[in-house]
Write an enzyme that holds these catalytic residues in place. Structure first.
Site, PDB file in Angstrom:
ATOM      1  CD  GLU A  42      -3.006  -0.789  -0.039  1.00  0.00           C
ATOM      2  OE1 GLU A  42      -3.059   0.347  -0.552  1.00  0.00           O
ATOM      3  OE2 GLU A  42      -3.681  -1.742  -0.452  1.00  0.00           O
ATOM      4  CG  LEU A  85       9.209   2.525  -6.072  1.00  0.00           C
ATOM      5  CD1 LEU A  85       9.037   1.785  -4.760  1.00  0.00           C
ATOM      6  CD2 LEU A  85       7.925   2.441  -6.894  1.00  0.00           C
ATOM      7  N   GLY A  86      10.305   7.127  -6.277  1.00  0.00           N
ATOM      8  CA  GLY A  86       9.953   8.506  -5.960  1.00  0.00           C
ATOM      9  C   GLY A  86       9.264   8.649  -4.613  1.00  0.00           C
ATOM     10  CE1 TYR A  87       4.974  12.547  -4.952  1.00  0.00           C
ATOM     11  CE2 TYR A  87       5.180  10.608  -6.343  1.00  0.00           C
ATOM     12  CZ  TYR A  87       4.743  11.897  -6.149  1.00  0.00           C
ATOM     13  OH  TYR A  87       4.076  12.557  -7.156  1.00  0.00           O
ATOM     14  CE1 TYR A 125      -6.985   2.661   0.046  1.00  0.00           C
ATOM     15  CE2 TYR A 125      -4.630   3.082   0.226  1.00  0.00           C
ATOM     16  CZ  TYR A 125      -5.680   2.356  -0.292  1.00  0.00           C
ATOM     17  OH  TYR A 125      -5.427   1.297  -1.122  1.00  0.00           O
ATOM     18  CG  ASP A 143      -7.779   4.523  -3.218  1.00  0.00           C
ATOM     19  OD1 ASP A 143      -8.992   4.425  -3.511  1.00  0.00           O
ATOM     20  OD2 ASP A 143      -6.903   3.815  -3.760  1.00  0.00           O
ATOM     21  CB  CYS A 197     -14.651   3.608 -12.307  1.00  0.00           C
ATOM     22  SG  CYS A 197     -15.728   5.046 -12.104  1.00  0.00           S
ATOM     23  CB  CYS A 205     -19.739   2.821 -18.788  1.00  0.00           C
ATOM     24  SG  CYS A 205     -19.234   4.389 -18.037  1.00  0.00           S
TER      25      CYS A 205
END
Length: 357
Positions: A42, A85-87, A125, A143, A197, A205
């Site tokens: 996650e 991966l960043g962040y 989350y 999320d 979605c 849809c």
């Protein structure tokens, strides 16, 4: 502000779960949903595509198979495992939380939503995802994907960027979810938002198990939902990046301990888009005498609120005694030093500039 009508939300449960059991992607953290595995996945999946995460997830667990191993890992090891991966604050908080878990919970994540929420880097989350997927607890995990699905199903006129609106969505899902199947329910909503979605372009849809319930679809205006705040314009920053070479080594430096990409290694760079003469002058200021400059082309990297527009040079040089760069071989760079993905266009050029020795 209109209040969202959630009265029809319980109707999504049966078709959603049937769809999920028939179409769910096979993912390594789903196949083995141990609490540590769910937590790691996650955190990795935040703002990152599933396909990009798979390889990182497997390598991370091979190197750090337990929460205790994560808690004790050297920061350079962590950053190398996360490279690209960043962040990077995600992995720093992951380790901080692991250290708390070892100290307070014997190295095992607590099966308690409120306790999880107190750990560094775990928000509502993620706490809901771990609680439901790893422990089967009936906690919603809301999320961006889930907000989008529910906003369209209900044709919500509320701004889903607002925290009170998110909390209302959480409460509505908590009241609607099957108490004994929270894991499948939450994952089904995530899966639907990720694969059907969709956020950009037309949603699929025709493949959606909720199209007969979805109010946005009945209105023929799916892309009008959800309502969100407009993102501020990104700041543009031009930089000149130098891949500095000497005696089959490349010169790198460590970024400051605070700020953007803190603690990572990088190629030296200067503000602005420098031409050849300006580049040579700049290199002298950092203790380098350039013998040859070869253009490496332009590249850009987008951060959340910032865009780097870069131009690059490969530089053959002689370092002066006061040069502060660290000189490493190509093999050392690949195995020991973590460079941000923002520089990947120039990192990729090293294979043709340096030998493997």
């Amino acid at each position: 502000m209109d209040v969202t009508d959630f009265s029809e939300l319980p109707r999504i449960v049966t078709p959603l779960l049937a769809w999920y059991r028939g179409t769910a992607r096979v993912l390594p953290w789903r196949s083995d949903p141990k609490p540590y595995h769910v937590w790691l996945s996650e955190i990795m999946l935040q703002q990152t595509r599933v396909e990009a995460v798979k390889g990182y997830y497997n390598r991370f667990l091979q190197k750090l198979p337990t929460i205790a191993a994560l808690a004790e890992a050297d920061e350079e090891v962590l950053l190398k495992l996360w490279e690209g991966l960043g962040y990077y604050n995600r992995v720093r908080n992951l380790q901080k939380a692991a250290q708390v878990v070892v100290k307070e919970y014997g190295g095992e994540l607590p099966a308690d939503y409120e306790a999880l929420l107190k750990l560094p880097g775990i928000g509502r989350y993620t706490a809901g995802a771990i609680s439901s997927i790893a422990f089967g607890l009936p906690c919603p995990a809301v999320d961006g994907n889930v907000l989008r699905v529910i906003a369209r199903v209900t044709a919500s006129e509320e701004n889903t960027s607002k925290e009170p609106v998110k909390r209302n969505f959480e409460s509505a899902l908590a009241a609607s979810m099957p108490q004994n199947d929270a894991s499948a329910f939450n994952q089904a909503l995530m899966e639907l938002g990720a694969t059907v979605c969709l956020p950009n372009g037309a949603p699929r849809c025709e493949a959606c198990p909720l199209s007969h319930i979805c109010k946005a679809h009945q209105l023929g205006n799916e892309l009008a939902f959800p309502l969100k705040d407009q993102k501020p314009a990104r700041r543009i920053e031009q930089r000149t990046v130098f891949v500095v070479l000497s005696e089959n080594r490349v010169g790198i430096q460590k970024r400051p301990p605070k700020g953007l990409l803190r603690g990572l290694w990088e190629f030296p760079s200067a503000e602005g888009k420098l031409d050849r003469d300006a580049a040579i002058c700049y290199l002298k200021t950092i203790g380098l005498t350039a013998h040859n400059l070869v253009p490496l082309g332009d590249a850009k990297h987008i951060f959340t609120h910032l865009e780097w527009q870069m131009t690059g040079f490969a530089v053959e040089c002689t370092p002066c005694s006061d040069c502060a760069l660290t000189w490493v071989t190509l093999q050392q760079l690949r195995e020991e030093y973590s460079l941000p993905g923002a520089l990947k266009a120039y990192t990729a050029a090293l294979g043709s500039l340096l030998s493997e020795k």
